[in-house]
Design a protein around this motif. Structure first.
Motif, PDB file in Angstrom:
ATOM      1  N   GLY A   1       0.792  -1.222   0.000  1.00 45.77           N
ATOM      2  CA  GLY A   1       0.000   0.000   0.000  1.00 45.77           C
ATOM      3  C   GLY A   1       0.821   1.267   0.000  1.00 45.77           C
ATOM      4  O   GLY A   1       0.283   2.358   0.082  1.00 45.77           O
ATOM      5  N   SER A   2       2.149   1.108  -0.103  1.00 47.32           N
ATOM      6  CA  SER A   2       3.029   2.267  -0.083  1.00 47.32           C
ATOM      7  C   SER A   2       4.334   1.933  -0.801  1.00 47.32           C
ATOM      8  O   SER A   2       4.616   0.763  -1.083  1.00 47.32           O
ATOM      9  N   VAL A   3       5.124   2.959  -1.065  1.00 48.55           N
ATOM     10  CA  VAL A   3       6.436   2.767  -1.679  1.00 48.55           C
ATOM     11  C   VAL A   3       7.315   1.914  -0.767  1.00 48.55           C
ATOM     12  O   VAL A   3       7.972   0.975  -1.215  1.00 48.55           O
ATOM     13  N   THR A   4       7.311   2.214   0.517  1.00 46.83           N
ATOM     14  CA  THR A   4       8.135   1.476   1.476  1.00 46.83           C
ATOM     15  C   THR A   4       7.766  -0.002   1.507  1.00 46.83           C
ATOM     16  O   THR A   4       8.640  -0.876   1.443  1.00 46.83           O
ATOM     17  N   GLU A   5       6.469  -0.303   1.589  1.00 48.62           N
ATOM     18  CA  GLU A   5       6.016  -1.700   1.584  1.00 48.62           C
ATOM     19  C   GLU A   5       6.387  -2.380   0.265  1.00 48.62           C
ATOM     20  O   GLU A   5       6.799  -3.539   0.265  1.00 48.62           O
ATOM     21  N   ALA A   6       6.229  -1.671  -0.834  1.00 49.50           N
ATOM     22  CA  ALA A   6       6.516  -2.252  -2.148  1.00 49.50           C
ATOM     23  C   ALA A   6       7.988  -2.626  -2.270  1.00 49.50           C
ATOM     24  O   ALA A   6       8.315  -3.691  -2.805  1.00 49.50           O
ATOM     25  N   ARG A   7       8.860  -1.763  -1.791  1.00 47.32           N
ATOM     26  CA  ARG A   7      10.299  -2.080  -1.841  1.00 47.32           C
ATOM     27  C   ARG A   7      10.587  -3.355  -1.049  1.00 47.32           C
ATOM     28  O   ARG A   7      11.331  -4.221  -1.501  1.00 47.32           O
ATOM     29  N   ALA A   8      10.010  -3.463   0.135  1.00 44.58           N
ATOM     30  CA  ALA A   8      10.237  -4.651   0.973  1.00 44.58           C
ATOM     31  C   ALA A   8       9.668  -5.909   0.311  1.00 44.58           C
ATOM     32  O   ALA A   8      10.323  -6.953   0.286  1.00 44.58           O
ATOM     33  N   GLN A   9       8.478  -5.814  -0.241  1.00 46.06           N
ATOM     34  CA  GLN A   9       7.851  -6.980  -0.866  1.00 46.06           C
ATOM     35  C   GLN A   9       8.575  -7.387  -2.150  1.00 46.06           C
ATOM     36  O   GLN A   9       8.758  -8.577  -2.415  1.00 46.06           O
ATOM     37  N   ALA A  10       8.989  -6.417  -2.931  1.00 46.51           N
ATOM     38  CA  ALA A  10       9.684  -6.729  -4.188  1.00 46.51           C
ATOM     39  C   ALA A  10      10.987  -7.464  -3.924  1.00 46.51           C
ATOM     40  O   ALA A  10      11.408  -8.302  -4.724  1.00 46.51           O
ATOM     41  N   ALA A  11      11.623  -7.182  -2.796  1.00 46.62           N
ATOM     42  CA  ALA A  11      12.877  -7.859  -2.449  1.00 46.62           C
ATOM     43  C   ALA A  11      12.649  -9.315  -2.058  1.00 46.62           C
ATOM     44  O   ALA A  11      13.561 -10.125  -2.136  1.00 46.62           O
ATOM     45  N   ARG A  12      11.432  -9.659  -1.693  1.00 49.62           N
ATOM     46  CA  ARG A  12      11.120 -11.015  -1.230  1.00 49.62           C
ATOM     47  C   ARG A  12      10.677 -11.963  -2.343  1.00 49.62           C
ATOM     48  O   ARG A  12      10.683 -13.174  -2.152  1.00 49.62           O
ATOM     49  N   PHE A  13      10.247 -11.419  -3.468  1.00 49.56           N
ATOM     50  CA  PHE A  13       9.632 -12.241  -4.508  1.00 49.56           C
ATOM     51  C   PHE A  13      10.286 -12.019  -5.867  1.00 49.56           C
ATOM     52  O   PHE A  13      10.754 -10.926  -6.160  1.00 49.56           O
ATOM     53  N   GLU A  14      10.248 -13.042  -6.687  1.00 47.16           N
ATOM     54  CA  GLU A  14      10.637 -12.914  -8.088  1.00 47.16           C
ATOM     55  C   GLU A  14       9.360 -12.599  -8.861  1.00 47.16           C
ATOM     56  O   GLU A  14       8.457 -13.421  -8.955  1.00 47.16           O
ATOM     57  N   LEU A  15       9.296 -11.395  -9.395  1.00 53.01           N
ATOM     58  CA  LEU A  15       8.072 -10.893 -10.017  1.00 53.01           C
ATOM     59  C   LEU A  15       8.222 -10.772 -11.523  1.00 53.01           C
ATOM     60  O   LEU A  15       9.302 -10.490 -12.024  1.00 53.01           O
TER      61      LEU A  15
END
Length: 129
Positions: free
Chosen positions: A42-56
């Motif tokens: 729901g935010s830039v900060t959350e997106a950065r953290a989530q993107a680091a966890r997954f291969e998208l």
């Protein structure tokens, strides 16, 4: 006995600050046999953290986020996953925001009022590119 090869599913993240719209997109994507919604933010900060966890494969990205511009996130996404494709899906399509997103490397830019079948077709196109 012959087995059909398993089709690779498109791995998606939604970055959207409005929980109701994010939930609608989740329901839409979860109903698709070839798309896996891996995570949401729901935010830039959350997106950065989530993107680091997954291969998208594809990120559906809103431009107006509470802690920054979605356009600013595009470069971070590309650094972490050079092959990720970014589809901006935003209600705020002012020319300056569109240009900033395009310059940052957005692959597609759609209005949130775009018909569902077109959104899905774009996700599939980007995910299979």
């Amino acid at each position: 006995m012959s087995l059909e090869p398993e089709t690779r599913r498109i791995r998606v993240m939604i970055v959207e600050d409005h929980a109701d719209f994010r939930e609608l997109m989740k329901v839409l994507l979860d109903g698709q046999p070839d798309i896996d919604l891996l995570t949401q933010a729901g935010s830039v900060t959350e997106a950065r953290a989530q993107a680091a966890r997954f291969e998208l494969d594809v990120v559906l990205l809103d431009l107006g986020l509470p802690d920054g511009s979605g356009a600013d996130l595009i470069a971070d996404l590309r650094r972490g996953s050079p092959g990720v494709r970014v589809m901006v899906l935003s209600a705020s399509l002012d020319p300056a925001g569109i240009e900033k997103a395009r310059s940052a490397g957005a692959d597609e830019i759609l209005d949130k009022l775009t018909p569902v079948n077109e959104v899905l077709a774009t996700v599939r196109h980007l995910g299979n590119a």
